[in-house]
Design an enzyme around this catalytic site. Structure first.
Site, short mmCIF file in Angstrom:
data_model
loop_
_atom_site.label_atom_id
_atom_site.label_comp_id
_atom_site.label_asym_id
_atom_site.label_seq_id
_atom_site.Cartn_x
_atom_site.Cartn_y
_atom_site.Cartn_z
N LYS A 89 -11.04 -6.07 9.73
CA LYS A 89 -9.84 -5.66 10.45
C LYS A 89 -9.64 -6.47 11.74
CE LYS A 89 -7.72 -2.56 8.01
NZ LYS A 89 -6.30 -2.73 7.64
N HIS A 127 -12.46 10.94 4.26
CA HIS A 127 -12.79 11.03 5.68
C HIS A 127 -13.13 12.48 6.03
CE1 HIS A 127 -10.59 7.09 5.83
NE2 HIS A 127 -11.63 6.82 6.59
N SER A 179 -7.64 0.05 13.08
CA SER A 179 -8.20 1.40 13.00
C SER A 179 -9.04 1.64 14.24
CB SER A 179 -9.06 1.54 11.74
OG SER A 179 -9.84 2.71 11.80
N SER A 180 -9.06 2.88 14.70
CA SER A 180 -9.84 3.18 15.90
C SER A 180 -11.32 2.91 15.70
CB SER A 180 -9.63 4.64 16.31
OG SER A 180 -10.08 5.52 15.29
N CYS A 181 -11.79 2.89 14.45
CA CYS A 181 -13.23 2.71 14.20
C CYS A 181 -13.68 1.28 14.40
CB CYS A 181 -13.59 3.19 12.80
SG CYS A 181 -12.95 2.17 11.48
N TYR A 214 -16.14 -3.33 7.43
CA TYR A 214 -14.72 -2.98 7.48
C TYR A 214 -14.13 -3.38 8.83
CZ TYR A 214 -10.57 0.00 7.86
OH TYR A 214 -9.29 0.47 8.04
N GLY A 243 0.81 -1.21 0.00
CA GLY A 243 0.00 0.00 0.00
C GLY A 243 0.84 1.26 0.00
N ASN A 258 -7.70 8.72 13.76
CA ASN A 258 -7.96 9.37 12.48
C ASN A 258 -6.71 10.08 11.99
OD1 ASN A 258 -11.01 9.02 12.29
ND2 ASN A 258 -10.80 9.98 14.29
N ARG A 290 1.38 3.57 -2.10
CA ARG A 290 0.86 4.79 -2.71
C ARG A 290 -0.27 5.41 -1.90
NH1 ARG A 290 0.13 4.11 -9.13
NH2 ARG A 290 -1.42 2.56 -8.48
#
Length: 319
Positions: A141, A180, A108-110, A137, A11, A166, A13
């Site tokens: 994760k 976002h 991710s925090s989400c 998602y 990843g 974030n 890019r």
């Protein structure tokens, strides 16, 4: 990591991957291995297996993922679940089969429970229902996190998982639908300024609170943890402070130089009420952020202008 170690940044890019590449290059690492998605589809098990067998990287930063905001998560649920499961499963398993010394996986925090106690501690994962708007998602994760832990337990792999808050800054996604909240605001306020619009509308009530980490700080933390963290489970990466969406909107408005009004569309979803990371564990490991939000938004806006130089005629006057 030795300076001549072969490091695969999956990843490269994207926002996270490109920041890690910049950091490693700045630190003098000479054998960075990267592939575009057209060169290597990480969803393709056979292609990933062949890549690892040929390249034999020693370290892996697994920053490749399908990501997006509330709208994208609602619209492309199947894509978010399938693509992320495929990417992480292929890379993690091929890393094991080819003797990768260490792998860093990005959560991710989400993916923490929607109503988890604040600030979010690492051990609150899976203690309550997820935020419905990004559940596919989050499930993908969480599977990646458990996969890393399982490979550590059963197979002795040194795979670690970091949980960034974030992110914003260089190489962000400013797509009008798939971005976002912070980059989305930068674009909307800029377009409103350019087009002399009387107001900008923000989704929700403005009351949810969010934490933001500048992308170069994330890259610095990741490189630090790759050398100094070898534990099962998660480690949060953030600043340990948050801001309301309303406060953020006025800060972005001021930075961009927009003079109109801000309206909040309360018919739209707010998402999770609050997502503040507990960074006690990170600080105890010896790392702390350096870029504060007002400074970071200024840098991000300059980068936005530079990135869209062909789209906005007035960009030359903004530098």
């Amino acid at each position: 990591m030795n300076k001549d170690a072969k490091i695969f940044i999956a990843g490269h890019r994207g926002m996270v991957g490109s920041a890690i590449c910049r950091k490693l290059e700045k630190e003098g690492f000479t054998k960075l291995t990267v592939r575009t998605s057209s060169e290597l589809d990480l969803r393709n098990q056979k292609a990933v297996a062949e890549f690892f067998s040929t390249e034999k990287p020693e370290y892996v930063f697994l920053a490749a993922a399908k990501v997006g905001g509330i709208l994208a998560n609602e619209r492309y649920k199947a894509d978010f679940l399938y693509d992320n499961l495929q990417i992480q499963s292929n890379v993690i398993h091929s890393s094991y089969e080819n003797g990768v010394k260490k792998l860093m996986f990005f959560g991710s925090s989400c993916i923490y429970p929607k109503l988890a106690a604040q600030p979010l501690k690492e051990d609150c994962l899976l203690t309550g229902p997820l935020e419905p708007t990004n559940e596919p998602y989050a499930v993908a994760k969480i599977a990646g996190i458990k996969m890393c832990d399982s490979y550590r337990d059963q197979l002795g792999c040194n795979y670690i998982t970091v949980m960034p808050t974030n992110l914003y800054g260089y190489n962000d996604n400013y797509h009008p639908e798939h971005s976002h909240v912070l980059p989305g605001m930068i674009r909307r306020f800029h377009e409103a300024k350019v087009n002399n619009l009387p107001s900008v509308t923000i989704w929700g009530t403005g009351t949810p609170r969010r934490e933001f980490l500048f992308i170069d700080d994330l890259a610095a933390a990741c490189c630090y943890l790759m050398d100094n963290y070898d534990e099962k489970g998660l480690i949060n990466i953030g600043i340990g402070a948050d801001i309301s969406i309303k406060e953020l909107a006025y800060l972005v408005k001021q930075t961009v130089g927009y003079n109109g009004d801000i309206n909040f569309d309360t018919t739209k979803p707010d998402g999770t009420p609050r997502k503040l990371m507990d960074v006690t564990k990170l600080h105890a490991k010896g790392w702390k952020h350096s870029v504060e939000l007002p400074e970071g938004i200024k840098i991000a806006y300059r980068d936005f202008l530079a990135s869209y130089v062909n789209e906005y005629a007035e960009v030359g006057d903004q530098h």
